[in-house]
Design an enzyme around this catalytic site. Structure first.
Site, PDB file in Angstrom:
ATOM      1  CB  VAL A  22       6.994  -6.651   8.228  1.00  0.00           C
ATOM      2  CG1 VAL A  22       7.249  -7.087   9.672  1.00  0.00           C
ATOM      3  CG2 VAL A  22       7.267  -5.160   8.082  1.00  0.00           C
TER       4      VAL A  22
ATOM      5  CE  LYS B  80      10.579  -0.668   7.926  1.00  0.00           C
ATOM      6  NZ  LYS B  80      10.350   0.576   8.701  1.00  0.00           N
TER       7      LYS B  80
ATOM      8  CG  ASP C  41       2.437   7.418  12.277  1.00  0.00           C
ATOM      9  OD1 ASP C  41       1.369   8.061  12.308  1.00  0.00           O
ATOM     10  OD2 ASP C  41       2.630   6.453  11.525  1.00  0.00           O
TER      11      ASP C  41
ATOM     12  N   GLY D  80       5.158  -0.133   0.591  1.00  0.00           N
ATOM     13  CA  GLY D  80       5.829   0.374  -0.591  1.00  0.00           C
ATOM     14  C   GLY D  80       7.334   0.293  -0.522  1.00  0.00           C
TER      15      GLY D  80
END
Length: 726
Positions: A30, A44, A138, A26
């Site tokens: 990449v 990125k 994460d 969103g």
């Protein structure tokens, strides 16, 4: 897996010549890029609409600084960045191997020693993260890439310094449900101990092939993470002991990452690893070989020549002595193969003889060993044809087959479509095998299936990996596991959509206080339908009184009596057919006489049989139309002529979806790649017999709309009452 560049992609970013797309989200894209030195990088690039936001640019600048502070051979290093560029970018070293999520989905759990080596090296990566004063936040299977010489931890996009003020909103949960700590699930600040908990989840997944707190709706995952014990069945005793410490609910009880690395230490040096099973090593080798076989560099908008004509896409560092009439292997593709040969050959040698070549590519960009031949146009069907939901699976297979046969009978058909069906028997292990089988057939353009939620979720990764558009007719979960599917379309209103029309119908029937009984025995469908029903009742001004009963609860009659004592004038129940039937019998013994709604996953002949006379009057709001309804009458006639019997529920929906796929194939004007077909399906609108099919712009695989059909039990059968309006 890579995708071709699009005409709007840049040709270069920060000295990197872009070769392909690795993925898009969103907030950015990449790319696979190559520096002037020949080194490959994952680049990125942030979209302009985000780059123009001061807060976002600040966050991205922090991301770059955070990633640069991590110094570990097991964390992917930053090799370039410009947070202040018009389009901010970050380049990290490119690792051609699969993610841990992909490897486990394709090859199964890692052996015990592989899990311990994985844990040791990732713990060292996290030690470097924590020593730099950061928290990753994460750690999940999708953020770990596998290489023959060890894993690599990636994506520091949400890492932050422990002393910094977070830029995320208060109360926001940061991380991936199923792989985050209880304190994160409660929207509290993450700490290094939170990363250790996530590492425990990740290693449990690597050892068993499933997350320790299950899958399904986000709310359910968060609840289980906070309150339930992890499912470590199948984990060896020596591994289980330290995993239980990592997965302690209290952050203070978890070992630091450095201690985890010491616990998992063995006699193997980091330079002498033989830790991956052969199947995963071959997968690593295949990914490296696929990188060698990159397609020709696509001309992009920034490749235009000064005279306005498109350039040939050749990077400036191609040797000038290459003859103009040299074969393709001597041009840009050949040079990329030469530059990458050394590293890939080492990976292939480790793969036990996996072949290294790329002489031909299929039209969707994947290498193929087969010689050129006439391609078949194949539509796949994956369904439960002989298992517990065989009636549903067989109905859908018949609907798809009828659509294909009708198309092939046309005199003006531009191609002949072949149907390939695989029976997964309603078993998740067989479903994963079925998906791999269909996805490996390069002639298969799309697959309709699978029948159930579990088998659909088990199939997603295999189809995603091979870019196969997967369309489910009857699985309606709001989430599958922890990964966002990229080539999946849910052609049915979700369990969280159906309660909208049911709530409005209850209000129209005069209900102002509604009891909602959610039986956890009904798993994800019951939870999602019941919880969303309660929320929707509140939105439209109806007082909802929910009760959640455990899966093993036996005395449902007592719960019903307690709920009726609060004098509701409406009653909703979700669960399994047998247990909702028990609720119906208990409710019939009270003086309750208001409208009753049954969650459609529990609606079927089993409910009618088990509930008996108590089933009378119960309403069902379902996503499937009655086979005798006027909109599908012509289909029913054709079905009866073809199969000698009227269609069952769900056959018309499968027929619709197959016709939609066929329509997009015809509109493509030639054989499309799998990715092109998915884009046509996801972006288009198709008017079917049952409903209009269009998909959400943000959550691309969700069906728009709430088309729902109402039934009421009369005379011991489900009587069709027409379309329900929200």
């Amino acid at each position: 897996m890579t995708e071709k560049l699009t005409p709007t992609d840049p040709a270069r970013v920060g000295g990197h010549r872009l070769l392909a797309r690795l993925g898009a989200g969103g907030m950015g894209v990449v790319y696979l890029g190559r520096a002037e030195s020949g080194e490959l990088a994952a680049v990125k690039v942030i979209l302009p609409e985000y780059a123009d936001r001061t807060e976002f640019r600040t966050r991205f600048r922090r991301e770059v600084a955070a990633a640069r502070r991590v110094d570990s051979p097991w964390a992917v290093p930053v090799i370039g960045a410009d947070p202040d560029a018009p389009a901010p970018w970050l380049a990290t070293a490119f690792v051609p191997g699969p993610s841990l999520a992909e490897a486990v989905a394709a090859c199964g759990p890692l052996p015990p020693r592989g899990v311990r080596v994985l844990g040791r090296l990732l713990a060292r990566a996290l030690t470097a993260v924590h020593d730099a004063g950061l928290v990753h936040r994460d750690v999940k299977p999708g953020n770990v890439l596998l290489a023959a010489d060890g894993p690599r931890l990636i994506d520091f996009g949400i890492a932050r310094a422990t002393e910094e003020t977070a830029l995320t909103s208060a109360g926001m949960i940061v991380g991936t449900p199923g792989f985050l700590a209880p304190e994160q699930a409660r929207a509290r600040p993450a700490s290094p101990a939170s990363d250790v908990f996530a590492l425990g989840c990740l290693l449990s997944y690597a050892a068993t092939g499933r997350p320790p707190f299950g899958t399904g709706a986000v709310d359910a995952l968060l609840y289980r993470t906070v309150h339930d014990e992890p499912d470590l069945a199948g984990v060896t005793d020596d591994t289980r002991a330290f995993l239980e410490r990592c997965l302690a609910k209290d952050p203070a009880a978890r070992p630091p990452a450095r201690e985890v690395a010491e616990i998992l230490a063995d006699d193997t040096s980091d330079e002498d690893l033989d830790w991956l099973p052969d199947a995963v090593v071959r997968l690593v080798a295949e990914r490296s070989a696929a990188t060698l076989a990159l397609p020709d560099i696509e001309a992009t908008a920034l490749d235009a020549r000064a005279d306005g004509r498109p350039s040939d896409g050749q990077p400036p560092d191609v040797p000038s002595d290459v003859p103009a009439d040299a074969p393709a292997a001597s041009g840009p593709v050949g040079r990329r193969r030469f530059l990458l040969l050394g590293g890939a050959a080492a990976l292939l040698a480790a793969g036990g003889g996996a072949a290294l070549w790329a002489t031909r590519r299929d039209d969707d960009g994947t290498p193929s060993a087969a010689p050129p031949r006439a391609r078949r146009w194949v539509l796949g069907v994956q369904a439960d044809l002989t298992g517990p939901r065989k009636a549903l699976g067989q109905a859908q297979e018949r609907g798809v087959r009828l659509a294909v046969e009708q198309f092939n009978s046309r005199a003006d058909k531009p191609f002949t479509l072949t149907l390939r069906t695989v029976d997964d028997r309603g078993d998740e292990t067989r479903a994963a095998e079925a998906a791999r089988t269909l996805a490996a057939d390069r002639d298969v353009l799309a697959v309709i299936g699978s029948t159930g939620d579990g088998t659909t979720g088990a199939s997603l990764d295999s189809y995603d990996e091979q870019l196969v558009p997967q369309l489910t007719v009857s699985s309606a979960q709001s989430a599958y596991g922890t990964a966002q599917p990229r080539h999946f379309l849910q052609t049915v209103p979700g369990y969280t959509n159906l309660p909208v029309t049911a709530a409005f119908s209850l209000r129209a029937q005069g209900a102002r206080r509604v009891a909602v009984l959610i039986d956890r025995a009904g798993a994800v469908p019951a939870w999602e339908f019941g919880r969303t029903m309660f929320q929707n009742l509140g939105v439209i001004g109806i007082a909802g009184e929910p009760r959640v009963v455990p899966r093993l609860a036996e005395n449902l009659a007592a719960t019903v009596a307690e709920m009726v004592a609060h004098r509701p004038d409406g009653f909703v129940c979700t669960g399994t057919p047998a247990r909702v039937a028990a609720v119906a019998r208990a409710l019939a013994r009270t003086d309750f006489d208001g409208p009753r709604v049954l969650g459609h996953p529990a609606a079927g002949p089993e409910f009618l049989t088990a509930a008996g006379a108590a089933a009378e009057g119960w309403q069902v709001f379902a996503p499937y139309i009655a086979p005798s309804a006027a909109p599908v009458r012509a289909f029913a006639t054709a079905h009866r002529k073809r199969y000698g019997a009227p269609p069952a529920y769900w056959a018309a929906e499968a027929y619709d979806v197959a016709r939609m796929v066929i329509t997009r194939l015809v509109e493509a004007g030639g054989r499309p790649s799998r990715q092109q077909l998915y884009d046509l399906l996801a972006k288009g609108t198709y008017k079917g017999l049952v409903r209009t099919y269009a998909f959400d712009e943000e959550h691309r695989w969700w069906l728009k709309g709430y088309e729902t059909f109402r039934y009421e039990v009369k005379g011991g059968r489900y009587s069709y009452a027409g379309k329900a309006d929200a």
